[in-house]
Design a protein around this motif. Structure first.
Motif, PDB file in Angstrom:
ATOM      1  N   PHE A 196       0.828  -1.201   0.000  1.00 19.72           N
ATOM      2  CA  PHE A 196       0.000   0.000   0.000  1.00 19.72           C
ATOM      3  C   PHE A 196       0.869   1.260   0.000  1.00 19.72           C
ATOM      4  N   TYR A 197       0.321   2.332  -0.524  1.00 21.10           N
ATOM      5  CA  TYR A 197       0.867   3.670  -0.285  1.00 21.10           C
ATOM      6  C   TYR A 197       0.485   3.993   1.159  1.00 21.10           C
ATOM      7  N   VAL A 198       1.475   4.089   2.032  1.00 14.56           N
ATOM      8  CA  VAL A 198       1.203   4.207   3.468  1.00 14.56           C
ATOM      9  C   VAL A 198       1.414   5.638   3.936  1.00 14.56           C
ATOM     10  N   CYS A 199       0.391   6.146   4.576  1.00 12.59           N
ATOM     11  CA  CYS A 199       0.368   7.511   5.089  1.00 12.59           C
ATOM     12  C   CYS A 199       0.373   7.431   6.617  1.00 12.59           C
ATOM     13  N   SER A 200       1.423   7.959   7.242  1.00  8.47           N
ATOM     14  CA  SER A 200       1.522   7.888   8.694  1.00  8.47           C
ATOM     15  C   SER A 200       2.302   9.084   9.214  1.00  8.47           C
ATOM     16  N   GLY A 201       1.717   9.776  10.174  1.00  9.43           N
ATOM     17  CA  GLY A 201       2.368  10.959  10.724  1.00  9.43           C
ATOM     18  C   GLY A 201       1.982  11.170  12.177  1.00  9.43           C
ATOM     19  N   GLY A 202       1.696  12.418  12.511  1.00  9.70           N
ATOM     20  CA  GLY A 202       1.401  12.688  13.907  1.00  9.70           C
ATOM     21  C   GLY A 202       0.722  14.022  14.119  1.00  9.70           C
ATOM     22  N   ILE A 203       0.539  14.332  15.389  1.00 10.53           N
ATOM     23  CA  ILE A 203      -0.079  15.580  15.792  1.00 10.53           C
ATOM     24  C   ILE A 203       0.886  16.314  16.719  1.00 10.53           C
ATOM     25  N   PHE A 204       0.999  17.610  16.533  1.00 16.64           N
ATOM     26  CA  PHE A 204       1.999  18.409  17.241  1.00 16.64           C
ATOM     27  C   PHE A 204       1.323  19.523  18.039  1.00 16.64           C
ATOM     28  N   GLY A 205       2.000  19.894  19.131  1.00 13.84           N
ATOM     29  CA  GLY A 205       1.418  20.878  20.034  1.00 13.84           C
ATOM     30  C   GLY A 205       0.627  20.235  21.144  1.00 13.84           C
ATOM     31  N   ILE A 206       0.930  18.962  21.430  1.00 18.23           N
ATOM     32  CA  ILE A 206       0.199  18.219  22.464  1.00 18.23           C
ATOM     33  C   ILE A 206       1.019  18.103  23.755  1.00 18.23           C
ATOM     34  N   GLY A 207       2.073  18.909  23.850  1.00 12.07           N
ATOM     35  CA  GLY A 207       2.921  18.880  25.041  1.00 12.07           C
ATOM     36  C   GLY A 207       4.220  18.145  24.832  1.00 12.07           C
ATOM     37  N   GLU A 208       4.457  17.703  23.620  1.00 10.25           N
ATOM     38  CA  GLU A 208       5.681  16.945  23.310  1.00 10.25           C
ATOM     39  C   GLU A 208       6.897  17.864  23.295  1.00 10.25           C
ATOM     40  N   SER A 209       8.065  17.285  23.473  1.00  7.82           N
ATOM     41  CA  SER A 209       9.316  18.034  23.449  1.00  7.82           C
ATOM     42  C   SER A 209       9.866  18.089  22.021  1.00  7.82           C
ATOM     43  N   LEU A 210      10.904  18.884  21.823  1.00  7.62           N
ATOM     44  CA  LEU A 210      11.589  18.894  20.531  1.00  7.62           C
ATOM     45  C   LEU A 210      12.144  17.512  20.212  1.00  7.62           C
ATOM     46  N   GLU A 211      12.659  16.854  21.238  1.00  8.84           N
ATOM     47  CA  GLU A 211      13.209  15.500  21.051  1.00  8.84           C
ATOM     48  C   GLU A 211      12.125  14.532  20.576  1.00  8.84           C
ATOM     49  N   ASP A 212      10.912  14.691  21.109  1.00  5.83           N
ATOM     50  CA  ASP A 212       9.809  13.821  20.692  1.00  5.83           C
ATOM     51  C   ASP A 212       9.486  14.018  19.213  1.00  5.83           C
ATOM     52  N   ARG A 213       9.527  15.253  18.767  1.00  2.27           N
ATOM     53  CA  ARG A 213       9.237  15.530  17.356  1.00  2.27           C
ATOM     54  C   ARG A 213      10.270  14.855  16.455  1.00  2.27           C
ATOM     55  N   ILE A 214      11.513  14.931  16.860  1.00  2.00           N
ATOM     56  CA  ILE A 214      12.584  14.320  16.074  1.00  2.00           C
ATOM     57  C   ILE A 214      12.476  12.798  16.117  1.00  2.00           C
ATOM     58  N   SER A 215      12.188  12.266  17.292  1.00  2.00           N
ATOM     59  CA  SER A 215      12.061  10.816  17.450  1.00  2.00           C
ATOM     60  C   SER A 215      10.976  10.256  16.540  1.00  2.00           C
ATOM     61  N   LEU A 216       9.828  10.947  16.459  1.00  2.00           N
ATOM     62  CA  LEU A 216       8.751  10.509  15.574  1.00  2.00           C
ATOM     63  C   LEU A 216       9.217  10.518  14.121  1.00  2.00           C
ATOM     64  N   ALA A 217       9.928  11.574  13.740  1.00  2.00           N
ATOM     65  CA  ALA A 217      10.387  11.680  12.352  1.00  2.00           C
ATOM     66  C   ALA A 217      11.281  10.498  11.976  1.00  2.00           C
ATOM     67  N   PHE A 218      12.197  10.135  12.851  1.00  2.00           N
ATOM     68  CA  PHE A 218      13.095   9.028  12.524  1.00  2.00           C
ATOM     69  C   PHE A 218      12.383   7.677  12.598  1.00  2.00           C
ATOM     70  N   GLU A 219      11.383   7.557  13.464  1.00  7.30           N
ATOM     71  CA  GLU A 219      10.570   6.330  13.496  1.00  7.30           C
ATOM     72  C   GLU A 219       9.887   6.137  12.144  1.00  7.30           C
ATOM     73  N   LEU A 220       9.324   7.211  11.613  1.00  6.77           N
ATOM     74  CA  LEU A 220       8.634   7.142  10.327  1.00  6.77           C
ATOM     75  C   LEU A 220       9.615   6.906   9.177  1.00  6.77           C
ATOM     76  N   LYS A 221      10.788   7.509   9.278  1.00  2.00           N
ATOM     77  CA  LYS A 221      11.814   7.271   8.264  1.00  2.00           C
ATOM     78  C   LYS A 221      12.203   5.801   8.237  1.00  2.00           C
ATOM     79  N   ASN A 222      12.390   5.216   9.408  1.00  2.00           N
ATOM     80  CA  ASN A 222      12.778   3.806   9.485  1.00  2.00           C
ATOM     81  C   ASN A 222      11.691   2.887   8.935  1.00  2.00           C
ATOM     82  N   LEU A 223      10.432   3.312   9.065  1.00  2.00           N
ATOM     83  CA  LEU A 223       9.314   2.523   8.540  1.00  2.00           C
ATOM     84  C   LEU A 223       9.143   2.723   7.038  1.00  2.00           C
ATOM     85  N   ASP A 224       9.834   3.717   6.489  1.00  2.00           N
ATOM     86  CA  ASP A 224       9.785   4.015   5.057  1.00  2.00           C
ATOM     87  C   ASP A 224       8.361   4.295   4.581  1.00  2.00           C
TER      88      ASP A 224
END
Length: 325
Positions: A196-224
């Protein structure tokens, strides 16, 4: 921070954690420099064509999950409209309306941990088939699904599967405790395995840290994943995050840029909350690196008119995608 040097690293898909942090910490007086490079990355990989997608909220409310940002959770009193799975004819009617515009993708979204009701699942397959006949790419966002369920949907004509991770693995337990992060990750993995063409991301401004934003990005990168929807919190009365302050516009734009640098060849879509958070800087999402937006209404919130978005894109000298227009 040498932003031009980061352009070369992005081309090599070699942005690291520290580079990403530098992007998120870009001072206000350097934002135009950042946009210059993130816009160049978008143009290099995606040209000047903007992809539009839209959704129908096909089953609303009474969700068993306790995601702290969500108006549809049965755990919170948010007074939203709740209803069971819409008839395929109603979904088709919405799709026909969307097909009048240069929208590429149309997804059926349902509340709940998964869609397991047999009749609902049959109606979903009928709806997917109807959408595919309208020259729209059919997608679904229906929670956790098994391999066999996804294979059934593929036979019905499904091309796109959406399932957000929402935030980082580390921060997720503070946002949701009714299912695990690995439940979400495994669903994305199965969808990727099935082509499938897979669409997966997140929601921001929920109290997460800068590190959390980066961590999500690399998780998604690893999942391709193929597409990353970026949502910004609209605080809903009755949810645990009802008093959460919205992100500042430049902070939101830096998030978009970071995702473009880390995954330069992927589709970066700005979805829920874009008008609410970005305000007068709304049009800058494309210069920040986005090559797609969600148009029309969201799940429980009204969006702005599709024509307003088309006018914005045209005024920026950009194009929209479908060949039929």
């Amino acid at each position: 921070m040498n932003i031009e040097r980061l352009f070369d690293k992005a081309l090599e898909k070699n942005i690291d954690f520290n580079n990403a942090m530098d992007i998120l910490k870009t001072p206000q007086n350097a934002m135009l420099d950042l946009f210059s490079v993130s816009n160049k990355l978008r143009q290099f990989f995606k040209g000047n064509t903007i992809s539009l997608c839209s959704i129908v909220n096909a089953k609303s409310g009474r969700c068993s999950e306790n995601c702290a940002f969500c108006a549809q959770s049965a755990h919170f009193n948010t007074n939203i409209e709740s209803y069971d799975f819409l008839p395929p004819s109603t979904i088709e009617q919405k799709a026909k309306y969307i097909a009048n515009y240069p929208v590429e993708r149309f997804s059926i979204v349902t509340s709940g941990l998964s869609l397991n009701n047999k009749q609902d699942f049959e109606n979903l397959k009928i709806s997917i088939n109807k959408i595919s006949k309208l020259a729209l790419i059919p997608g679904v966002s229906i929670g956790l699904q098994t391999k066999n369920q996804l294979l059934e949907l593929k036979k019905a004509g499904l091309l796109e599967f959406h399932h957000n991770l929402e935030t980082s693995r580390e921060f997720f337990p503070k946002i949701c405790t009714t299912h695990s992060y690995d439940d979400d990750v495994n669903t994305v993995k199965v969808a990727k395995q099935l082509g499938f063409y897979v669409c997966s991301g997140g929601i921001f401004g929920i109290g997460e840290s800068l590190e959390d934003r980066i961590s999500l990005a690399f998780e998604l990168k690893n999942l391709d994943v193929d597409s990353i929807p970026i949502n910004f919190l609209i605080s809903i009365k009755g949810t645990p995050l009802e008093n959460q302050k919205p992100l500042e516009p430049f902070e939101a734009l830096k998030i978009i840029s970071m995702f473009r640098f880390i995954m330069p060849d992927k589709d970066i879509r700005v979805c829920g909350g874009r008008e609410h958070v970005l305000k007068q800087l709304h049009a800058l999402v494309f210069f920040a690196g986005a090559n797609g937006i969600m148009v029309s209404d969201y799940l429980t919130q009204k969006g702005r008119s599709i024509q307003d978005d088309l006018d914005m894109i045209k005024n920026l000298g950009l194009n929209v995608n479908p060949q039929r227009f």
